[in-house]
Design a protein around this motif. Sequence first.
Motif, PDB file in Angstrom:
ATOM      1  N   GLN A  48      72.309  76.385  74.285  1.00 42.59           N
ATOM      2  CA  GLN A  48      73.154  75.064  75.168  1.00 42.59           C
ATOM      3  C   GLN A  48      72.201  73.726  75.999  1.00 42.59           C
ATOM      4  N   GLY A  49      72.275  72.350  75.582  1.00 43.36           N
ATOM      5  CA  GLY A  49      71.322  71.504  76.711  1.00 43.36           C
ATOM      6  C   GLY A  49      70.790  70.841  75.614  1.00 43.36           C
ATOM      7  N   LYS A  50      70.091  69.991  76.283  1.00 41.68           N
ATOM      8  CA  LYS A  50      68.972  68.947  75.374  1.00 41.68           C
ATOM      9  C   LYS A  50      69.112  68.639  73.916  1.00 41.68           C
ATOM     10  N   ARG A  51      68.091  70.354  73.676  1.00 35.47           N
ATOM     11  CA  ARG A  51      67.343  69.760  72.432  1.00 35.47           C
ATOM     12  C   ARG A  51      68.627  70.416  71.455  1.00 35.47           C
ATOM     13  N   VAL A  52      69.584  71.409  72.127  1.00 31.40           N
ATOM     14  CA  VAL A  52      71.171  71.339  71.046  1.00 31.40           C
ATOM     15  C   VAL A  52      71.646  70.060  70.677  1.00 31.40           C
ATOM     16  N   ARG A  53      71.813  69.743  71.643  1.00 33.25           N
ATOM     17  CA  ARG A  53      72.100  67.827  71.044  1.00 33.25           C
ATOM     18  C   ARG A  53      71.767  67.458  70.175  1.00 33.25           C
ATOM     19  N   GLU A  54      69.892  67.187  70.500  1.00 30.53           N
ATOM     20  CA  GLU A  54      69.452  66.088  69.457  1.00 30.53           C
ATOM     21  C   GLU A  54      69.505  67.398  67.934  1.00 30.53           C
TER      22      GLU A  54
ATOM     23  N   ILE B 127      72.241  62.749  58.807  1.00 29.08           N
ATOM     24  CA  ILE B 127      71.642  62.804  57.233  1.00 29.08           C
ATOM     25  C   ILE B 127      73.365  63.805  56.649  1.00 29.08           C
ATOM     26  N   GLY B 128      75.108  64.228  57.417  1.00 27.15           N
ATOM     27  CA  GLY B 128      75.808  63.971  57.226  1.00 27.15           C
ATOM     28  C   GLY B 128      76.029  66.057  57.147  1.00 27.15           C
ATOM     29  N   HIS B 129      75.552  66.323  58.029  1.00 28.27           N
ATOM     30  CA  HIS B 129      75.192  68.073  58.183  1.00 28.27           C
ATOM     31  C   HIS B 129      77.146  68.665  58.828  1.00 28.27           C
ATOM     32  N   PHE B 130      76.891  67.092  60.275  1.00 27.82           N
ATOM     33  CA  PHE B 130      77.768  67.789  61.243  1.00 27.82           C
ATOM     34  C   PHE B 130      78.632  66.338  61.464  1.00 27.82           C
ATOM     35  N   ASP B 131      79.951  66.911  61.515  1.00 28.93           N
ATOM     36  CA  ASP B 131      80.852  65.876  61.427  1.00 28.93           C
ATOM     37  C   ASP B 131      81.900  65.284  62.393  1.00 28.93           C
ATOM     38  N   ARG B 132      81.115  65.391  63.623  1.00 29.73           N
ATOM     39  CA  ARG B 132      81.134  65.167  65.228  1.00 29.73           C
ATOM     40  C   ARG B 132      80.465  64.821  66.311  1.00 29.73           C
ATOM     41  N   SER B 133      80.817  63.824  67.409  1.00 29.02           N
ATOM     42  CA  SER B 133      79.833  64.115  68.234  1.00 29.02           C
ATOM     43  C   SER B 133      78.673  65.305  68.666  1.00 29.02           C
ATOM     44  N   PRO B 134      77.674  64.899  69.234  1.00 24.61           N
ATOM     45  CA  PRO B 134      77.485  66.436  69.649  1.00 24.61           C
ATOM     46  C   PRO B 134      78.067  66.514  71.171  1.00 24.61           C
ATOM     47  N   THR B 135      78.269  68.195  71.087  1.00 29.61           N
ATOM     48  CA  THR B 135      78.501  68.501  71.797  1.00 29.61           C
ATOM     49  C   THR B 135      77.670  69.340  73.161  1.00 29.61           C
ATOM     50  N   GLY B 136      75.947  69.188  72.745  1.00 32.36           N
ATOM     51  CA  GLY B 136      76.083  70.384  73.623  1.00 32.36           C
ATOM     52  C   GLY B 136      75.300  72.160  73.707  1.00 32.36           C
ATOM     53  N   TYR B 137      76.442  72.222  72.732  1.00 33.85           N
ATOM     54  CA  TYR B 137      76.740  73.165  72.886  1.00 33.85           C
ATOM     55  C   TYR B 137      76.340  74.051  71.522  1.00 33.85           C
TER      56      TYR B 137
END
Length: 310
Positions: free
Chosen positions: A110-116, A124-134
Amino acid sequence: MTGSSRTGRGHAPRGGRGAGAASAAVAVLALVAVTAGCKAEPAGSAPPASSSPTDDAKPGAKGSDPATPSASAKPSTPPKPAPKATPTRTPESTPSADPQAEVMMASGAQGKRVRELQARLRQIGHFDRSPTGYYGSVTVAAVQSFQGKRGLSRTGRTDTLTWQKLLGMTHTPTAAELTPPTTRPAAKPDKRCLTGRVICISKNSRSLSWMIDGKVVSSMDVRFGSQYTPTREGTFSVYWKSRHHVSTIYHTAMPYAMFFSGGQAVHYSSDFAARGYNGASHGCVNVRDEGKIASLFDQVRNGDKVVVYQ
């Protein structure tokens, strides 16, 4: 065996030589039987060529010819052919992560790098929700999807090869991409929301956008009524605002209530903030971010349009 025959002759009575000879013959046969019956033979070995227990029929031994066995001797078992060598599997034949790649992030991180990472995957369409950082199961599946389409090992872990490939296909996320206003992407506004001052509410994306002249001023997550008390759809207008409202039917707090259709209103819900989408309203549009609904309450005027659509 020789000693036994002498003992037999020493004790034979006169005139009984034939009996002594018979006794000696019996002793010889017994000795041969015992000697032959106690020898353990290797499994699958050929029987001896003669009745002598000392004849091993070794190749080249006097009186034996492995190439031309006698009629009384059975041919020896031919040697088994050497087993064929089994080709060893090369490392290239087994899909695995590149040994040169180092794991940067994996499940549980978890952290900023995960959120990025999540923001770039979303571009590019592989993550369909808002970043959570986890880095949970959804992120693992998103990384596997990306790796599979780019010919990388589908480990679900973000290694240096996966990261470099992702960097080359995406741009640096903006602040809005890293921390978007809604959990899921806000829906494309309905055409009825493109003019004037409008509270534009999408049931499919479960989002509310406050819009002025076609531009989104703010967005927030919302939830709706259950199947038994559904939120009505259509075009309405705000007819009453009540900052500290309490329901006279359910006796529950409805802070920052903006009524648009009968008893249905847009308002803050502490239950939504605590339980998320595990619950539902009695028909109202619940907002879980108190700061956002408080700001919206201050901006909305009586008579502003409300559009609720799928």
